[in-house]
Design a protein around this motif. Structure first.
Motif, PDB file in Angstrom:
ATOM      1  N   PRO A  29       9.985  -2.374  -9.231  1.00  0.00           N
ATOM      2  CA  PRO A  29       9.229  -3.637  -9.300  1.00  0.00           C
ATOM      3  C   PRO A  29       7.782  -3.499  -8.878  1.00  0.00           C
ATOM      4  O   PRO A  29       6.901  -4.171  -9.416  1.00  0.00           O
ATOM      5  CB  PRO A  29      10.008  -4.575  -8.373  1.00  0.00           C
ATOM      6  CG  PRO A  29      10.909  -3.707  -7.567  1.00  0.00           C
ATOM      7  CD  PRO A  29      11.179  -2.497  -8.387  1.00  0.00           C
ATOM      8  N   GLU A  30       7.508  -2.609  -7.929  1.00  0.00           N
ATOM      9  CA  GLU A  30       6.124  -2.429  -7.472  1.00  0.00           C
ATOM     10  C   GLU A  30       5.252  -1.758  -8.528  1.00  0.00           C
ATOM     11  O   GLU A  30       4.016  -1.831  -8.458  1.00  0.00           O
ATOM     12  CB  GLU A  30       6.105  -1.596  -6.188  1.00  0.00           C
ATOM     13  CG  GLU A  30       6.759  -2.267  -4.992  1.00  0.00           C
ATOM     14  CD  GLU A  30       8.283  -2.136  -4.988  1.00  0.00           C
ATOM     15  OE1 GLU A  30       8.926  -2.720  -4.101  1.00  0.00           O
ATOM     16  OE2 GLU A  30       8.840  -1.434  -5.877  1.00  0.00           O
ATOM     17  N   ALA A 191      17.425  -8.956  -6.259  1.00  0.00           N
ATOM     18  CA  ALA A 191      16.624  -8.123  -5.360  1.00  0.00           C
ATOM     19  C   ALA A 191      15.389  -7.581  -6.061  1.00  0.00           C
ATOM     20  O   ALA A 191      14.296  -7.524  -5.474  1.00  0.00           O
ATOM     21  CB  ALA A 191      17.481  -6.981  -4.818  1.00  0.00           C
ATOM     22  N   TRP A 192      15.545  -7.171  -7.323  1.00  0.00           N
ATOM     23  CA  TRP A 192      14.411  -6.645  -8.096  1.00  0.00           C
ATOM     24  C   TRP A 192      13.346  -7.721  -8.242  1.00  0.00           C
ATOM     25  O   TRP A 192      12.154  -7.470  -8.033  1.00  0.00           O
ATOM     26  CB  TRP A 192      14.881  -6.164  -9.462  1.00  0.00           C
ATOM     27  CG  TRP A 192      13.896  -5.315 -10.199  1.00  0.00           C
ATOM     28  CD1 TRP A 192      13.897  -3.955 -10.330  1.00  0.00           C
ATOM     29  CD2 TRP A 192      12.737  -5.768 -10.948  1.00  0.00           C
ATOM     30  NE1 TRP A 192      12.828  -3.532 -11.090  1.00  0.00           N
ATOM     31  CE2 TRP A 192      12.092  -4.621 -11.480  1.00  0.00           C
ATOM     32  CE3 TRP A 192      12.181  -7.014 -11.207  1.00  0.00           C
ATOM     33  CZ2 TRP A 192      10.935  -4.698 -12.265  1.00  0.00           C
ATOM     34  CZ3 TRP A 192      11.017  -7.098 -11.975  1.00  0.00           C
ATOM     35  CH2 TRP A 192      10.407  -5.939 -12.491  1.00  0.00           C
ATOM     36  N   ARG A 195      11.443  -8.410  -4.975  1.00  0.00           N
ATOM     37  CA  ARG A 195      10.473  -7.347  -4.697  1.00  0.00           C
ATOM     38  C   ARG A 195       9.279  -7.434  -5.643  1.00  0.00           C
ATOM     39  O   ARG A 195       8.126  -7.216  -5.238  1.00  0.00           O
ATOM     40  CB  ARG A 195      11.146  -5.982  -4.832  1.00  0.00           C
ATOM     41  CG  ARG A 195      12.072  -5.620  -3.670  1.00  0.00           C
ATOM     42  CD  ARG A 195      12.886  -4.379  -3.980  1.00  0.00           C
ATOM     43  NE  ARG A 195      12.040  -3.242  -4.371  1.00  0.00           N
ATOM     44  CZ  ARG A 195      12.498  -2.149  -4.977  1.00  0.00           C
ATOM     45  NH1 ARG A 195      13.795  -2.050  -5.284  1.00  0.00           N
ATOM     46  NH2 ARG A 195      11.673  -1.159  -5.276  1.00  0.00           N
ATOM     47  N   GLU A 198       6.979 -10.285  -4.526  1.00  0.00           N
ATOM     48  CA  GLU A 198       6.250  -9.885  -3.317  1.00  0.00           C
ATOM     49  C   GLU A 198       5.112  -8.936  -3.660  1.00  0.00           C
ATOM     50  O   GLU A 198       3.998  -9.064  -3.129  1.00  0.00           O
ATOM     51  CB  GLU A 198       7.210  -9.234  -2.324  1.00  0.00           C
ATOM     52  CG  GLU A 198       8.162 -10.233  -1.678  1.00  0.00           C
ATOM     53  CD  GLU A 198       9.243  -9.559  -0.850  1.00  0.00           C
ATOM     54  OE1 GLU A 198       9.340  -8.307  -0.901  1.00  0.00           O
ATOM     55  OE2 GLU A 198       9.989 -10.273  -0.154  1.00  0.00           O
ATOM     56  N   ALA A 199       5.378  -7.993  -4.568  1.00  0.00           N
ATOM     57  CA  ALA A 199       4.323  -7.068  -5.005  1.00  0.00           C
ATOM     58  C   ALA A 199       3.211  -7.808  -5.731  1.00  0.00           C
ATOM     59  O   ALA A 199       2.052  -7.386  -5.713  1.00  0.00           O
ATOM     60  CB  ALA A 199       4.915  -5.985  -5.899  1.00  0.00           C
ATOM     61  N   THR A 206      14.518 -15.695  -0.766  1.00  0.00           N
ATOM     62  CA  THR A 206      15.675 -15.283  -1.561  1.00  0.00           C
ATOM     63  C   THR A 206      16.877 -16.068  -1.059  1.00  0.00           C
ATOM     64  O   THR A 206      17.331 -15.871   0.071  1.00  0.00           O
ATOM     65  CB  THR A 206      15.934 -13.771  -1.426  1.00  0.00           C
ATOM     66  OG1 THR A 206      14.748 -13.059  -1.835  1.00  0.00           O
ATOM     67  CG2 THR A 206      17.088 -13.334  -2.317  1.00  0.00           C
TER      68      THR A 206
END
Length: 343
Positions: A29-30, A191-192, A195, A198-199, A206
């Motif tokens: 994801p980042e 979860a992906w 993340r 957030e990135a 969540t």
């Protein structure tokens, strides 16, 4: 929106009710840099502006014939606020491509944000189309304001990658995103998505469980309904209600939420003392959580009150004033990073 071209599975069949395993993620994801935004109204356009400001390549699609023109106007209007917040390296409105079809928009996407109008059948059909057109394993998020993903993912061939990514308006300015999956969503997809947001500079909640309206909208809705009651009963004007928040608890809520704010009301005894002292007032008639009838009289009173409060300012003037105000609050409360982006 047109119906999906492929034949959707029967919602009662094992194919529809058993989630497929999400393929191993090909892009962390980042590292994802290509985002597709499907639906380009106020919310979808706000997402486009946010992702562009964070340096992403964005493809967008909306069925409206004038969507491209309106979207570029929205991005242009948001850009001064985003510039004030601080742009990511390489950020540019020129990294936006408006496509002629949904399929073109998602063909190379590494993440998809859906922001169609709040109509369940439309959302369900659109997510089914997106699932059919988007490369395998790519997470698809809905900006829905209140529908549980379980209700929207019923006809998708692979519901495991469908999540809710609920923003607050305007998405390019308000940091919050609430992320939650449905009954058939793979936890890895949730979860992906968390993340990834957030990135992308968002503040992420969540959620462990689905609840209609999620968290922030349910709290906001309770305040909104009580405000309508007070206007309907002649207990307060629109101006009174807005001032009661902007000059009162709203200033505290900009620093910490209502729970910690109430805890401070207990002094050194904290929340326990506050509950001991003020708990009995919960039985007092201080609020009405049943929604009032939105009849013509109430409708007109609210609309007229907002017009009066605007005092001749246009919507564009009010948007600019709001944007500057939120940025000032974020700055004043230390919630901006070194480069100026919201944390």
């Amino acid at each position: 929106m047109t119906s999906p071209e492929k034949t959707s599975p029967d919602p009662a069949s094992p194919e529809a009710t058993s989630p497929k395993a999400t393929p191993p993620e090909t892009t962390p994801p980042e590292n994802a840099r290509r985002v597709a935004c499907v639906g380009a109204g106020v919310i979808g356009g706000g997402w486009v502006a946010h992702f562009l400001a964070r340096g992403y390549d964005v493809t967008a699609w909306d069925p409206a014939p004038d969507a491209a023109l309106k979207l570029r106007r929205l991005v242009d209007a948001a850009w001064p606020a985003l510039t004030s917040l601080g742009l990511a390296e390489g950020a540019s409105p020129d990294r936006l491509t408006v496509t002629g079809t949904l399929e073109q928009a998602v063909a190379k996407a590494e993440f998809v944000q859906e922001s169609a109008p709040e109509k369940l059948d439309l959302k369900r059909d659109l997510l089914t189309r997106l699932d059919a057109a988007t490369p395998p394993g790519v997470v698809i998020a809905s900006s829905t304001s209140g529908y549980p993903m379980t209700d929207m993912q019923t006809t998708a061939a692979d519901p495991s990658r469908l999540v809710v990514g609920h923003p607050f308006n305007p998405p390019y300015l308000i940091p919050l995103v609430e992320v939650v999956g449905g009954e058939h969503t793979d936890p890895a997809a949730v979860a992906w998505a968390a993340r990834f947001y957030e990135a992308a500079g968002k503040s992420v909640i969540t959620m462990d469980n689905e609840v209609p309206g999620f968290i922030a909208n349910r709290l906001q809705e309770a305040l909104w309904r009580e405000a309508l009651h007070m206007v309907a009963n002649g207990e307060a004007t629109v101006r009174d209600i807005d001032l009661s928040i902007t000059e009162g608890p709203g200033l505290r809520w900009a620093v910490m939420g209502p729970m910690l704010t109430f805890a401070l009301a207990g002094g050194e005894g904290g929340m326990a003392h506050m509950l001991d002292h003020f708990g009995p007032s919960l039985k007092s008639p201080w609020t009405r959580l049943e929604a009032p009838e939105l009849d013509r009289e109430l409708y007109d009173a609210v609309v007229a009150g907002c017009d009066e409060a605007a005092d001749g300012r246009s919507i564009a003037d009010l948007v600019a004033e709001r944007d500057k105000g939120v940025i000032d609050v974020l700055r004043a409360t230390g919630r901006l990073g070194r480069e100026g982006e919201a944390r």
